[in-house]
Every structure is written in C-alpha cells, then in structure tokens.
Design an enzyme around this catalytic site. Sequence first.
Site, PDB file in Angstrom:
ATOM      1  N   GLY A  11      -1.124   5.176  -2.903  1.00  0.00           N
ATOM      2  CA  GLY A  11      -1.619   5.092  -4.282  1.00  0.00           C
ATOM      3  C   GLY A  11      -3.135   5.202  -4.312  1.00  0.00           C
ATOM      4  O   GLY A  11      -3.817   4.651  -3.447  1.00  0.00           O
ATOM      5  N   ARG A  72       2.253  10.140  -1.204  1.00  0.00           N
ATOM      6  CA  ARG A  72       3.032   9.260  -0.325  1.00  0.00           C
ATOM      7  C   ARG A  72       3.938  10.204   0.466  1.00  0.00           C
ATOM      8  O   ARG A  72       4.748  10.917  -0.120  1.00  0.00           O
ATOM      9  CB  ARG A  72       3.865   8.280  -1.137  1.00  0.00           C
ATOM     10  CG  ARG A  72       3.017   7.371  -2.021  1.00  0.00           C
ATOM     11  CD  ARG A  72       3.887   6.275  -2.627  1.00  0.00           C
ATOM     12  NE  ARG A  72       3.229   5.606  -3.735  1.00  0.00           N
ATOM     13  CZ  ARG A  72       2.302   4.663  -3.610  1.00  0.00           C
ATOM     14  NH1 ARG A  72       1.916   4.271  -2.414  1.00  0.00           N
ATOM     15  NH2 ARG A  72       1.764   4.091  -4.665  1.00  0.00           N
ATOM     16  N   ASP A 103      -1.453  -0.246   3.985  1.00  0.00           N
ATOM     17  CA  ASP A 103      -0.715  -0.470   5.229  1.00  0.00           C
ATOM     18  C   ASP A 103       0.128   0.736   5.666  1.00  0.00           C
ATOM     19  O   ASP A 103       0.151   1.084   6.843  1.00  0.00           O
ATOM     20  CB  ASP A 103       0.225  -1.673   5.074  1.00  0.00           C
ATOM     21  CG  ASP A 103      -0.505  -2.983   5.359  1.00  0.00           C
ATOM     22  OD1 ASP A 103      -1.630  -2.929   5.892  1.00  0.00           O
ATOM     23  OD2 ASP A 103       0.055  -4.047   5.049  1.00  0.00           O
ATOM     24  N   GLY A 104       0.815   1.359   4.708  1.00  0.00           N
ATOM     25  CA  GLY A 104       1.674   2.504   5.020  1.00  0.00           C
ATOM     26  C   GLY A 104       0.843   3.632   5.616  1.00  0.00           C
ATOM     27  O   GLY A 104       1.250   4.290   6.579  1.00  0.00           O
ATOM     28  N   SER A 105      -0.347   3.817   5.053  1.00  0.00           N
ATOM     29  CA  SER A 105      -1.236   4.879   5.528  1.00  0.00           C
ATOM     30  C   SER A 105      -1.736   4.566   6.938  1.00  0.00           C
ATOM     31  O   SER A 105      -1.918   5.469   7.765  1.00  0.00           O
ATOM     32  CB  SER A 105      -2.436   5.016   4.592  1.00  0.00           C
ATOM     33  OG  SER A 105      -1.997   5.089   3.258  1.00  0.00           O
ATOM     34  N   THR A 125      -6.739  -0.008  -1.691  1.00  0.00           N
ATOM     35  CA  THR A 125      -5.580  -0.263  -2.556  1.00  0.00           C
ATOM     36  C   THR A 125      -5.968  -1.298  -3.595  1.00  0.00           C
ATOM     37  O   THR A 125      -6.703  -2.240  -3.277  1.00  0.00           O
ATOM     38  CB  THR A 125      -4.351  -0.770  -1.768  1.00  0.00           C
ATOM     39  OG1 THR A 125      -3.380  -1.280  -2.697  1.00  0.00           O
ATOM     40  CG2 THR A 125      -4.672  -1.885  -0.791  1.00  0.00           C
ATOM     41  N   ASP A 127      -4.029  -3.412  -4.669  1.00  0.00           N
ATOM     42  CA  ASP A 127      -3.138  -4.567  -4.508  1.00  0.00           C
ATOM     43  C   ASP A 127      -3.730  -5.727  -3.698  1.00  0.00           C
ATOM     44  O   ASP A 127      -3.198  -6.836  -3.723  1.00  0.00           O
ATOM     45  CB  ASP A 127      -1.826  -4.138  -3.830  1.00  0.00           C
ATOM     46  CG  ASP A 127      -1.069  -3.087  -4.627  1.00  0.00           C
ATOM     47  OD1 ASP A 127      -1.279  -3.009  -5.845  1.00  0.00           O
ATOM     48  OD2 ASP A 127      -0.270  -2.350  -4.021  1.00  0.00           O
ATOM     49  N   ASP A 129      -3.433  -6.278  -0.698  1.00  0.00           N
ATOM     50  CA  ASP A 129      -2.386  -6.810   0.173  1.00  0.00           C
ATOM     51  C   ASP A 129      -2.502  -6.353   1.633  1.00  0.00           C
ATOM     52  O   ASP A 129      -1.496  -6.157   2.303  1.00  0.00           O
ATOM     53  CB  ASP A 129      -0.996  -6.441  -0.400  1.00  0.00           C
ATOM     54  CG  ASP A 129      -0.805  -4.933  -0.489  1.00  0.00           C
ATOM     55  OD1 ASP A 129      -1.784  -4.172  -0.320  1.00  0.00           O
ATOM     56  OD2 ASP A 129       0.340  -4.508  -0.718  1.00  0.00           O
ATOM     57  N   ARG A 171       2.576  -4.373  -6.469  1.00  0.00           N
ATOM     58  CA  ARG A 171       3.753  -4.190  -5.606  1.00  0.00           C
ATOM     59  C   ARG A 171       4.350  -5.549  -5.277  1.00  0.00           C
ATOM     60  O   ARG A 171       4.624  -6.323  -6.188  1.00  0.00           O
ATOM     61  CB  ARG A 171       3.364  -3.424  -4.329  1.00  0.00           C
ATOM     62  CG  ARG A 171       4.523  -2.782  -3.612  1.00  0.00           C
ATOM     63  CD  ARG A 171       4.081  -2.076  -2.357  1.00  0.00           C
ATOM     64  NE  ARG A 171       3.290  -0.922  -2.645  1.00  0.00           N
ATOM     65  CZ  ARG A 171       3.790   0.274  -2.943  1.00  0.00           C
ATOM     66  NH1 ARG A 171       5.083   0.458  -2.955  1.00  0.00           N
ATOM     67  NH2 ARG A 171       3.007   1.296  -3.207  1.00  0.00           N
ATOM     68  N   HIS A 216       0.425 -19.645 -29.415  1.00  0.00           N
ATOM     69  CA  HIS A 216       0.744 -18.398 -28.720  1.00  0.00           C
ATOM     70  C   HIS A 216       0.814 -18.703 -27.218  1.00  0.00           C
ATOM     71  O   HIS A 216       0.401 -19.785 -26.775  1.00  0.00           O
ATOM     72  CB  HIS A 216      -0.277 -17.309 -29.036  1.00  0.00           C
ATOM     73  CG  HIS A 216      -1.601 -17.554 -28.403  1.00  0.00           C
ATOM     74  ND1 HIS A 216      -2.547 -18.359 -28.988  1.00  0.00           N
ATOM     75  CD2 HIS A 216      -2.123 -17.145 -27.225  1.00  0.00           C
ATOM     76  CE1 HIS A 216      -3.611 -18.411 -28.187  1.00  0.00           C
ATOM     77  NE2 HIS A 216      -3.366 -17.694 -27.109  1.00  0.00           N
TER      78      HIS A 216
HETATM   79  O1  F6P Z   1      -0.168   0.283  -4.279  1.00  0.00           O
HETATM   80  C1  F6P Z   1      -0.733   0.524  -5.519  1.00  0.00           C
HETATM   81  C2  F6P Z   1       0.332   0.553  -6.595  1.00  0.00           C
HETATM   82  O2  F6P Z   1      -0.292   0.833  -7.828  1.00  0.00           O
HETATM   83  C3  F6P Z   1       1.181  -0.695  -6.694  1.00  0.00           C
HETATM   84  O3  F6P Z   1       0.548  -1.735  -7.392  1.00  0.00           O
HETATM   85  C4  F6P Z   1       2.409  -0.162  -7.362  1.00  0.00           C
HETATM   86  O4  F6P Z   1       3.542  -0.911  -6.997  1.00  0.00           O
HETATM   87  C5  F6P Z   1       2.533   1.236  -6.821  1.00  0.00           C
HETATM   88  O5  F6P Z   1       1.253   1.588  -6.333  1.00  0.00           O
HETATM   89  C6  F6P Z   1       2.993   2.253  -7.813  1.00  0.00           C
HETATM   90  O6  F6P Z   1       3.151   3.461  -7.146  1.00  0.00           O
HETATM   91  P1  F6P Z   1       3.397   4.847  -7.859  1.00  0.00           P
HETATM   92  O7  F6P Z   1       2.110   5.289  -8.488  1.00  0.00           O
HETATM   93  O8  F6P Z   1       3.812   5.738  -6.741  1.00  0.00           O
HETATM   94  O9  F6P Z   1       4.450   4.630  -8.906  1.00  0.00           O
END
Ligand code: F6P
Length: 319
Positions: A11, A72, A103-105, A125, A127, A129, A171, A216
């Site tokens: 992403g 991806r 991490d995937g990258s 990222t 995230d 994470d 995520r 609210h």
């Molecule tokens: O990792 C970044 C992110 O935006 C996450 O927060 C989310 O789960 C994911 O990518 C969404 O991916 P895509 O753009 O492939 O739908």
Amino acid sequence: INTIGVLTSGGDAPGMNAAIRAVVREALSKGKKVKGIKRGYAGLLNEEIIDMDEHSVSDIISRGGTILQTARCLEFKQPEVQQKGAEICKKHGIDGIVVIGGDGSFQGAQKLANHGINTIGVPGTIDLDIACTDYTIGFDTAINTAMEAIDKVRDTSTSHDRCSVIEVMGRGAGYIAMWCGIANGAEEILIPEKYDHDEAALIERIKENRKKGKQHYIIINAEGIGDSQGLAKRIEAATGMESRATILGHMQRGGSPSCKDRMYASIMGAYAVDILCEGKSNRVVAHADGKFCDFDIDEALAMTKSVSEYEYEIAKNLV
Ligand code: F6P
C-alpha cells in the site's frame, strides 16, 4: 555497490516520494547510478526499470502517493519468481536495492538478498505495524487526515444527537484508531489488540452515558474489527439512538505528507543508501530509542509489538 535500485511496494503511504528522492539524491552524491523500478516487485518482473537522475525527483517531496507507483505482488512469494527477480536485477546491473514498504515487502527483499542482491528495507506504511521501528513513513499524515475527517463527522453527529461509528484503516493493527481515538476525544476506541467483542457491555455503556447527559457518541472502530455498518445498526436497535457508520477508507492514504513524514522519509531513505554503500545487506532501517538505526530483516520480521497498554487505559479515563 555501483547501481542502486529503488522500488515502492504494498500500500502506498504519504512520504514515499520523499524517501525515493532521498535514495536518489544520496546515491548520486556518492557517485552511484540509480534505477527506479516501477510498480514494486510486479514491475521488477516486467522489467519496468528506468534510469533516475537528480531531476527525476525534483518537486516530489510534497506529493502524496509514489511516483514509482506500487503493487501487491503475490507471485513474488514463489521461489522461482524470486530467483527470476534477482536475475533481472543482475541483468540491469542493479547490485543493491532499497525497498520502501511494509513487512510483506521486506519478505521479498529478504529473498532477493538470499539470491545475492544487497537489499535494504525502509518502513513505509500508514499502519505503523512494523515491529522493529517506532515510526513508519505515512503514519503521521494518515492520522492527521483521519483526525480532521473525524472532527467533521463529530460536528454533524453532535448536531443530530447521533452515535457515529467511524472506521479507520490499519489492517490488523489499531495504532491509527488509538491515536485518533485519543486525539478526537472519542467515547470508545475499538482495536483488534484489545476489543473483547462484548457488544452487550458496549451498548450498556452507551445507555449509561446517555443517562449521564452525553447526547452524542463517537466510536472509533479499527478496520481490523470492521462491520461498522452492522455495529451502527445494532446500536440503534438496542439504544434507540440514531446511529450512522462512516468508513474513512483510502482518503487516509493520500495527501501531501506532513513535515514529520517528509523528515523521517528523507533520513531513512538516505540512511538506506549509506548502509548499502557500507556493504550491509538484508537490513531494515528503523527509528528506535530516539535514533535512526537498522536491524537484520530476519530478526525484524520475527519481532512483535503492540499498542501501549498505558495509553489505552488512559484513553478510557479521558472520556
Ligand atoms: O497497509 C495499508 C492499508 O491501507 C491498510 O490499512 C489496509 O488494510 C490496506 O492497506 C488496504 O489495502 P488496499 O488498498 O489494497 O485495499
């Protein structure tokens, strides 16, 4: 190292352009050649490889997204495809690669390193994470974008005495939700690391708070929990409080990077080049204990981290 390749993968995140710019300019300053690889590992496999000079990265530091584009690439999990990737690098004279992503990258980078290509990962990222680092490029811009959007939802939620369930990205991680939950003064923060899925108790808290005069109710719901529409419907049915769900979605990934993202991206991108030139490989650039540093990719991928228990508990007291 003579020629350094750079790619963005997974992403996109605001600040990736600042990181690309830093890789290119730092490498050129050291007399290295630079090649940009478009669309992540998918582009590598298709040999979408371009020469980059100092002008290729002019005027991009303030731009969101990634000029190299990203993808991806699930195919890159296969050993024969990884080997092909390494062979393509060699064919184009690329002996070092900077991979900007999550991490995937980094798993892809690790595999290229196993095939003799020197690789350095840069954490990019929204995230947050990635366990080895306390900062990832894009997080700061994303939380500010989300925070501003949530403020706007709050305005209308208050006018209508509504309950608003606002879903943020992340995520499987709850960092964006935690930060926005605190920064937006949300009544509830639902994050995968902590949520006990006790919806009856959540509904009871909403009822109690209404009795105490809260007109609210803002619930920040992390993407890792999801089902915001369903949750809003169930809250309305159980409490009688009009409820709406807002899923912020991909707006959180766009926009001009904040100063912090530009700064971290610039240093991390340049740092990656510096350690490549020192002969390091299979490393991830990080920011930990107040300074920029680097970790072995295998060790980095085995590390874990979680949201701060203390911050989560404090958030509950500030409602
Ligand atoms: O990792 C970044 C992110 O935006 C996450 O927060 C989310 O789960 C994911 O990518 C969404 O991916 P895509 O753009 O492939 O739908």
